[in-house]
Design a protein around this motif. Sequence first.
Motif, PDB file in Angstrom:
ATOM      1  N   VAL A 173      -5.138   0.267   2.438  1.00 30.99           N
ATOM      2  CA  VAL A 173      -5.602  -1.096   2.712  1.00 30.99           C
ATOM      3  C   VAL A 173      -6.983  -0.988   3.348  1.00 30.99           C
ATOM      4  O   VAL A 173      -7.140  -0.381   4.407  1.00 30.99           O
ATOM      5  CB  VAL A 173      -4.646  -1.849   3.665  1.00 30.99           C
TER       6      VAL A 173
ATOM      7  N   ALA B 169       0.830  -1.210   0.000  1.00 38.51           N
ATOM      8  CA  ALA B 169       0.000   0.000   0.000  1.00 38.51           C
ATOM      9  C   ALA B 169       0.861   1.256   0.000  1.00 38.51           C
ATOM     10  O   ALA B 169       0.585   2.212  -0.737  1.00 38.51           O
ATOM     11  CB  ALA B 169      -0.929  -0.009   1.212  1.00 38.51           C
TER      12      ALA B 169
ATOM     13  N   TYR C 140      -7.532  -3.248  -1.547  1.00 45.06           N
ATOM     14  CA  TYR C 140      -6.991  -1.886  -1.606  1.00 45.06           C
ATOM     15  C   TYR C 140      -7.993  -0.927  -2.216  1.00 45.06           C
ATOM     16  O   TYR C 140      -8.788  -1.291  -3.075  1.00 45.06           O
ATOM     17  CB  TYR C 140      -5.707  -1.862  -2.453  1.00 45.06           C
TER      18      TYR C 140
END
Length: 81
Positions: free
Chosen positions: A70, A63, A80
């Motif tokens: 996330v 991420a 995501y």
Amino acid sequence: MTDERLRKRAHGVDATLRVGKGGIESVVEELDSQLDDRELVKVKFLRAARGAGTTDELATDLAERADAEVVETRGNTATYH
């Protein structure tokens, strides 16, 4: 959109990326590209990738590299936004 709504929507999303022995470096650009096209992307961390850390650790690292958020991790899969 709230985190709760994103988590509910994530339930119906299929994993479109898989992280294997190549590690997260090999999917950063693809995740970024897919997030440009859709709101939610699910990533499955295969056993070979999990040798480098837990799913939560890998999900957070990916991420940060892809400038994504996330939404949640479940088992070996992360979603995501």
